[in-house]
Design a protein around this motif. Structure first.
Motif, PDB file in Angstrom:
ATOM      1  N   ILE A 153       0.826  -1.215   0.000  1.00  0.00           N
ATOM      2  CA  ILE A 153       0.000   0.000   0.000  1.00  0.00           C
ATOM      3  C   ILE A 153       0.858   1.261   0.000  1.00  0.00           C
ATOM      4  O   ILE A 153       0.710   2.110  -0.892  1.00  0.00           O
ATOM      5  N   PRO A 154       1.787   1.443   0.961  1.00  0.00           N
ATOM      6  CA  PRO A 154       2.639   2.635   0.888  1.00  0.00           C
ATOM      7  C   PRO A 154       3.524   2.657  -0.354  1.00  0.00           C
ATOM      8  O   PRO A 154       3.804   3.734  -0.899  1.00  0.00           O
ATOM      9  N   ILE A 155       3.963   1.487  -0.827  1.00  0.00           N
ATOM     10  CA  ILE A 155       4.750   1.448  -2.054  1.00  0.00           C
ATOM     11  C   ILE A 155       3.906   1.936  -3.232  1.00  0.00           C
ATOM     12  O   ILE A 155       4.351   2.752  -4.042  1.00  0.00           O
ATOM     13  N   GLY A 156       2.676   1.438  -3.328  1.00  0.00           N
ATOM     14  CA  GLY A 156       1.785   1.849  -4.408  1.00  0.00           C
ATOM     15  C   GLY A 156       1.456   3.324  -4.352  1.00  0.00           C
ATOM     16  O   GLY A 156       1.396   4.008  -5.393  1.00  0.00           O
ATOM     17  N   ASN A 157       1.231   3.850  -3.151  1.00  0.00           N
ATOM     18  CA  ASN A 157       0.953   5.282  -3.006  1.00  0.00           C
ATOM     19  C   ASN A 157       2.145   6.115  -3.462  1.00  0.00           C
ATOM     20  O   ASN A 157       1.983   7.161  -4.113  1.00  0.00           O
ATOM     21  N   TRP A 158       3.345   5.659  -3.107  1.00  0.00           N
ATOM     22  CA  TRP A 158       4.567   6.375  -3.505  1.00  0.00           C
ATOM     23  C   TRP A 158       4.708   6.376  -5.036  1.00  0.00           C
ATOM     24  O   TRP A 158       5.052   7.398  -5.637  1.00  0.00           O
ATOM     25  N   VAL A 159       4.430   5.234  -5.662  1.00  0.00           N
ATOM     26  CA  VAL A 159       4.534   5.131  -7.122  1.00  0.00           C
ATOM     27  C   VAL A 159       3.556   6.089  -7.792  1.00  0.00           C
ATOM     28  O   VAL A 159       3.917   6.802  -8.745  1.00  0.00           O
ATOM     29  N   LEU A 160       2.322   6.125  -7.315  1.00  0.00           N
ATOM     30  CA  LEU A 160       1.327   7.025  -7.900  1.00  0.00           C
ATOM     31  C   LEU A 160       1.765   8.481  -7.793  1.00  0.00           C
ATOM     32  O   LEU A 160       1.722   9.245  -8.774  1.00  0.00           O
ATOM     33  N   GLU A 161       2.182   8.884  -6.607  1.00  0.00           N
ATOM     34  CA  GLU A 161       2.583  10.273  -6.372  1.00  0.00           C
ATOM     35  C   GLU A 161       3.775  10.657  -7.245  1.00  0.00           C
ATOM     36  O   GLU A 161       3.753  11.697  -7.934  1.00  0.00           O
ATOM     37  N   GLN A 162       4.812   9.833  -7.225  1.00  0.00           N
ATOM     38  CA  GLN A 162       6.035  10.179  -7.944  1.00  0.00           C
ATOM     39  C   GLN A 162       5.861  10.118  -9.457  1.00  0.00           C
ATOM     40  O   GLN A 162       6.357  10.985 -10.191  1.00  0.00           O
ATOM     41  N   SER A 181       1.100   4.938 -17.897  1.00  0.00           N
ATOM     42  CA  SER A 181       0.542   3.680 -17.411  1.00  0.00           C
ATOM     43  C   SER A 181       1.183   3.332 -16.071  1.00  0.00           C
ATOM     44  O   SER A 181       2.407   3.397 -15.939  1.00  0.00           O
ATOM     45  N   VAL A 182       0.356   2.984 -15.096  1.00  0.00           N
ATOM     46  CA  VAL A 182       0.848   2.642 -13.758  1.00  0.00           C
ATOM     47  C   VAL A 182       0.216   1.320 -13.325  1.00  0.00           C
ATOM     48  O   VAL A 182      -0.997   1.142 -13.441  1.00  0.00           O
ATOM     49  N   ASN A 183       1.040   0.410 -12.837  1.00  0.00           N
ATOM     50  CA  ASN A 183       0.535  -0.877 -12.335  1.00  0.00           C
ATOM     51  C   ASN A 183       0.032  -0.720 -10.906  1.00  0.00           C
ATOM     52  O   ASN A 183       0.704  -0.116 -10.063  1.00  0.00           O
ATOM     53  N   ILE A 184      -1.144  -1.271 -10.626  1.00  0.00           N
ATOM     54  CA  ILE A 184      -1.766  -1.163  -9.304  1.00  0.00           C
ATOM     55  C   ILE A 184      -2.031  -2.562  -8.760  1.00  0.00           C
ATOM     56  O   ILE A 184      -2.597  -3.406  -9.452  1.00  0.00           O
ATOM     57  N   SER A 185      -1.625  -2.801  -7.527  1.00  0.00           N
ATOM     58  CA  SER A 185      -1.944  -4.072  -6.876  1.00  0.00           C
ATOM     59  C   SER A 185      -3.446  -4.168  -6.622  1.00  0.00           C
ATOM     60  O   SER A 185      -4.107  -3.177  -6.326  1.00  0.00           O
ATOM     61  N   ALA A 186      -3.964  -5.376  -6.735  1.00  0.00           N
ATOM     62  CA  ALA A 186      -5.388  -5.590  -6.464  1.00  0.00           C
ATOM     63  C   ALA A 186      -5.745  -5.178  -5.043  1.00  0.00           C
ATOM     64  O   ALA A 186      -6.844  -4.668  -4.790  1.00  0.00           O
ATOM     65  N   LEU A 187      -4.827  -5.375  -4.096  1.00  0.00           N
ATOM     66  CA  LEU A 187      -5.097  -4.986  -2.708  1.00  0.00           C
ATOM     67  C   LEU A 187      -5.263  -3.491  -2.575  1.00  0.00           C
ATOM     68  O   LEU A 187      -6.130  -3.005  -1.838  1.00  0.00           O
ATOM     69  N   GLN A 188      -4.437  -2.728  -3.277  1.00  0.00           N
ATOM     70  CA  GLN A 188      -4.559  -1.276  -3.217  1.00  0.00           C
ATOM     71  C   GLN A 188      -5.828  -0.814  -3.929  1.00  0.00           C
ATOM     72  O   GLN A 188      -6.524   0.099  -3.467  1.00  0.00           O
ATOM     73  N   TYR A 189      -6.116  -1.460  -5.048  1.00  0.00           N
ATOM     74  CA  TYR A 189      -7.314  -1.106  -5.826  1.00  0.00           C
ATOM     75  C   TYR A 189      -8.590  -1.307  -5.010  1.00  0.00           C
ATOM     76  O   TYR A 189      -9.571  -0.593  -5.184  1.00  0.00           O
ATOM     77  N   GLN A 190      -8.567  -2.267  -4.087  1.00  0.00           N
ATOM     78  CA  GLN A 190      -9.751  -2.571  -3.284  1.00  0.00           C
ATOM     79  C   GLN A 190      -9.910  -1.664  -2.069  1.00  0.00           C
ATOM     80  O   GLN A 190     -10.944  -1.708  -1.409  1.00  0.00           O
TER      81      GLN A 190
END
Length: 212
Positions: A153-162, A181-190
Protein backbone atom coordinates in the motif's frame (compact mmCIF):
# COMPACT_ATOMS: atom_id res chain seq x y z
CA UNK A 1 6.90 -42.46 12.36
CA UNK A 2 7.72 -43.48 8.80
CA UNK A 3 6.37 -41.89 5.66
CA UNK A 4 3.88 -44.68 5.02
CA UNK A 5 2.43 -44.35 8.50
CA UNK A 6 2.14 -40.56 8.17
CA UNK A 7 0.43 -40.87 4.80
CA UNK A 8 -1.94 -43.51 6.16
CA UNK A 9 -2.99 -41.27 9.07
CA UNK A 10 -3.37 -38.27 6.76
CA UNK A 11 -5.55 -40.21 4.32
CA UNK A 12 -7.80 -41.39 7.15
CA UNK A 13 -8.25 -37.82 8.45
CA UNK A 14 -8.91 -36.46 4.96
CA UNK A 15 -11.47 -39.19 4.31
CA UNK A 16 -13.31 -38.34 7.51
CA UNK A 17 -13.25 -34.58 6.97
CA UNK A 18 -14.57 -34.84 3.41
CA UNK A 19 -17.96 -35.18 5.05
CA UNK A 20 -19.27 -31.81 6.32
CA UNK A 21 -19.85 -31.17 10.02
CA UNK A 22 -23.33 -29.93 10.93
CA UNK A 23 -23.41 -27.40 13.76
CA UNK A 24 -26.24 -26.34 16.04
CA UNK A 25 -28.43 -23.88 14.17
CA UNK A 26 -28.06 -25.56 10.79
CA UNK A 27 -24.61 -24.24 9.92
CA UNK A 28 -22.37 -26.48 7.83
CA UNK A 29 -18.62 -26.64 8.46
CA UNK A 30 -16.20 -27.99 5.84
CA UNK A 31 -12.65 -28.81 6.93
CA UNK A 32 -9.48 -29.46 4.96
CA UNK A 33 -6.30 -30.98 6.42
CA UNK A 34 -2.80 -29.92 5.41
CA UNK A 35 0.14 -31.69 7.02
CA UNK A 36 3.83 -30.88 7.16
CA UNK A 37 6.27 -33.68 7.94
CA UNK A 38 9.81 -33.21 9.29
CA UNK A 39 11.80 -36.27 10.35
CA UNK A 40 14.61 -36.69 12.83
CA UNK A 41 17.52 -36.27 12.28
CA UNK A 42 17.33 -35.30 8.61
CA UNK A 43 15.36 -32.09 9.20
CA UNK A 44 16.45 -31.15 12.74
CA UNK A 45 17.80 -32.59 15.97
CA UNK A 46 15.46 -31.05 18.56
CA UNK A 47 11.72 -31.24 19.07
CA UNK A 48 11.21 -27.47 18.68
CA UNK A 49 13.23 -27.34 15.46
CA UNK A 50 11.29 -30.32 14.08
CA UNK A 51 7.97 -28.58 14.82
CA UNK A 52 9.20 -25.39 13.15
CA UNK A 53 10.37 -27.27 10.06
CA UNK A 54 7.09 -29.18 9.86
CA UNK A 55 5.14 -25.92 10.08
CA UNK A 56 7.22 -24.31 7.33
CA UNK A 57 6.61 -27.17 4.89
CA UNK A 58 2.95 -27.34 5.91
CA UNK A 59 2.43 -23.75 4.74
CA UNK A 60 4.32 -24.59 1.56
CA UNK A 61 1.90 -27.44 0.97
CA UNK A 62 -1.13 -25.24 1.67
CA UNK A 63 0.07 -22.73 -0.90
CA UNK A 64 -0.05 -25.51 -3.50
CA UNK A 65 -3.58 -26.65 -2.65
CA UNK A 66 -5.69 -28.10 0.13
CA UNK A 67 -5.65 -31.53 1.77
CA UNK A 68 -1.96 -31.98 0.98
CA UNK A 69 0.91 -33.66 2.80
CA UNK A 70 4.29 -32.01 2.35
CA UNK A 71 7.63 -33.44 3.42
CA UNK A 72 10.55 -31.36 4.58
CA UNK A 73 13.43 -30.69 2.22
CA UNK A 74 16.25 -28.15 2.32
CA UNK A 75 15.14 -26.01 -0.70
CA UNK A 76 11.80 -25.29 0.99
CA UNK A 77 13.59 -24.12 4.14
CA UNK A 78 16.02 -21.99 2.13
CA UNK A 79 13.16 -20.32 0.24
CA UNK A 80 11.39 -19.64 3.52
CA UNK A 81 14.48 -18.02 5.05
CA UNK A 82 15.02 -15.91 1.93
CA UNK A 83 11.43 -14.70 2.08
CA UNK A 84 11.82 -13.77 5.75
CA UNK A 85 14.93 -11.76 4.88
CA UNK A 86 13.15 -10.18 1.91
CA UNK A 87 10.19 -9.26 4.12
CA UNK A 88 12.49 -7.42 6.53
CA UNK A 89 14.39 -5.62 3.76
CA UNK A 90 11.16 -4.54 2.09
CA UNK A 91 9.96 -2.88 5.29
CA UNK A 92 13.29 -1.08 5.63
CA UNK A 93 13.14 0.04 1.99
CA UNK A 94 9.65 1.49 2.48
CA UNK A 95 10.78 3.39 5.58
CA UNK A 96 13.85 4.78 3.78
CA UNK A 97 12.06 5.34 0.42
CA UNK A 98 14.75 3.16 -1.10
CA UNK A 99 13.11 2.88 -4.52
CA UNK A 100 13.56 4.51 -7.90
CA UNK A 101 11.18 4.76 -10.87
CA UNK A 102 12.05 3.92 -14.46
CA UNK A 103 9.84 4.85 -17.40
CA UNK A 104 9.51 2.39 -20.26
CA UNK A 105 8.31 4.02 -23.50
CA UNK A 106 5.27 2.68 -25.33
CA UNK A 107 4.85 3.09 -29.09
CA UNK A 108 1.99 2.66 -31.53
CA UNK A 109 2.63 -0.51 -33.52
CA UNK A 110 1.61 1.03 -36.84
CA UNK A 111 3.76 4.14 -37.08
CA UNK A 112 6.11 3.72 -34.09
CA UNK A 113 4.90 7.07 -32.75
CA UNK A 114 5.29 7.54 -29.00
CA UNK A 115 2.07 6.70 -27.19
CA UNK A 116 3.26 7.13 -23.64
CA UNK A 117 5.25 5.42 -20.91
CA UNK A 118 4.87 2.79 -18.22
CA UNK A 119 6.16 3.51 -14.71
CA UNK A 120 8.21 0.63 -13.32
CA UNK A 121 9.60 0.66 -9.79
CA UNK A 122 13.07 -0.68 -9.07
CA UNK A 123 14.32 -1.51 -5.63
CA UNK A 124 17.73 0.08 -5.19
CA UNK A 125 19.32 -3.19 -4.12
CA UNK A 126 18.93 -4.33 -7.73
CA UNK A 127 15.65 -6.23 -7.68
CA UNK A 128 13.05 -5.43 -10.29
CA UNK A 129 9.74 -4.72 -8.56
CA UNK A 130 6.83 -5.04 -10.97
CA UNK A 131 3.21 -6.11 -10.68
CA UNK A 132 3.41 -8.66 -13.49
CA UNK A 133 4.75 -11.82 -11.88
CA UNK A 134 6.18 -13.13 -15.16
CA UNK A 135 8.65 -10.24 -15.27
CA UNK A 136 10.36 -11.00 -11.97
CA UNK A 137 14.14 -10.90 -12.25
CA UNK A 138 14.78 -12.31 -8.78
CA UNK A 139 14.05 -15.78 -7.44
CA UNK A 140 12.10 -14.46 -4.45
CA UNK A 141 8.87 -12.77 -5.56
CA UNK A 142 8.67 -9.28 -4.09
CA UNK A 143 5.06 -8.49 -4.89
CA UNK A 144 3.38 -11.38 -2.98
CA UNK A 145 5.54 -10.63 0.06
CA UNK A 146 4.71 -6.92 -0.11
CA UNK A 147 1.03 -7.76 -0.37
CA UNK A 148 1.26 -10.14 2.57
CA UNK A 149 3.09 -7.78 4.92
CA UNK A 150 1.11 -4.69 3.91
CA UNK A 151 3.98 -2.70 2.40
CA UNK A 152 2.34 -2.85 -1.03
CA UNK A 153 0.00 0.00 0.00
CA UNK A 154 2.64 2.63 0.89
CA UNK A 155 4.75 1.45 -2.05
CA UNK A 156 1.78 1.85 -4.41
CA UNK A 157 0.95 5.28 -3.01
CA UNK A 158 4.57 6.37 -3.50
CA UNK A 159 4.53 5.13 -7.12
CA UNK A 160 1.33 7.02 -7.90
CA UNK A 161 2.58 10.27 -6.37
CA UNK A 162 6.03 10.18 -7.94
CA UNK A 163 5.03 8.94 -11.40
CA UNK A 164 2.16 11.40 -11.85
CA UNK A 165 4.34 14.28 -10.60
CA UNK A 166 7.07 13.39 -13.11
CA UNK A 167 4.53 12.88 -15.87
CA UNK A 168 3.09 16.35 -15.23
CA UNK A 169 6.55 17.94 -15.29
CA UNK A 170 7.51 16.27 -18.59
CA UNK A 171 4.19 17.06 -20.26
CA UNK A 172 4.46 20.73 -19.32
CA UNK A 173 8.15 20.93 -20.27
CA UNK A 174 7.96 19.25 -23.68
CA UNK A 175 4.34 19.96 -24.66
CA UNK A 176 3.95 16.53 -26.26
CA UNK A 177 0.66 14.64 -25.73
CA UNK A 178 1.19 11.18 -24.24
CA UNK A 179 -0.23 8.92 -21.52
CA UNK A 180 1.11 7.33 -18.33
CA UNK A 181 0.54 3.68 -17.41
CA UNK A 182 0.85 2.64 -13.76
CA UNK A 183 0.54 -0.88 -12.34
CA UNK A 184 -1.77 -1.16 -9.30
CA UNK A 185 -1.94 -4.07 -6.88
CA UNK A 186 -5.39 -5.59 -6.46
CA UNK A 187 -5.10 -4.99 -2.71
CA UNK A 188 -4.56 -1.28 -3.22
CA UNK A 189 -7.31 -1.11 -5.83
CA UNK A 190 -9.75 -2.57 -3.28
CA UNK A 191 -9.01 0.06 -0.64
CA UNK A 192 -12.03 2.29 0.02
CA UNK A 193 -9.97 5.46 -0.29
CA UNK A 194 -8.14 4.45 -3.48
CA UNK A 195 -10.27 6.51 -5.88
CA UNK A 196 -10.11 9.59 -3.66
CA UNK A 197 -6.35 9.19 -3.30
CA UNK A 198 -5.84 8.91 -7.05
CA UNK A 199 -8.12 11.87 -7.84
CA UNK A 200 -6.38 14.04 -5.26
CA UNK A 201 -2.98 13.31 -6.82
CA UNK A 202 -4.34 13.97 -10.32
CA UNK A 203 -5.76 17.34 -9.21
CA UNK A 204 -2.60 18.21 -7.28
CA UNK A 205 -0.45 17.96 -10.43
CA UNK A 206 -3.12 19.29 -12.83
CA UNK A 207 -3.31 16.08 -14.86
CA UNK A 208 -6.36 14.93 -16.81
CA UNK A 209 -7.75 11.49 -15.79
CA UNK A 210 -7.75 10.50 -19.47
CA UNK A 211 -3.97 10.79 -19.48
CA UNK A 212 -3.53 8.10 -16.81
Amino acid sequence: CGNKSVEHIHKKIVKRTREPFYLVGGQVLNITVSVGVAEYPEAATSALELINCAEIVMFKGKSMGKNRIQYFDTPILNDFLKNVELDSKLKEAVFDHNFILYYQPQYYAGNQKLRGMEALIRWKDGRVFQIEQLKYKCRASSIPIAEKNGTIIPIGNWVLEQSIRTFSEWRNRYGVPFVLSVNISALQYQKEDFVDLLLNIIRKYDVSPEEI
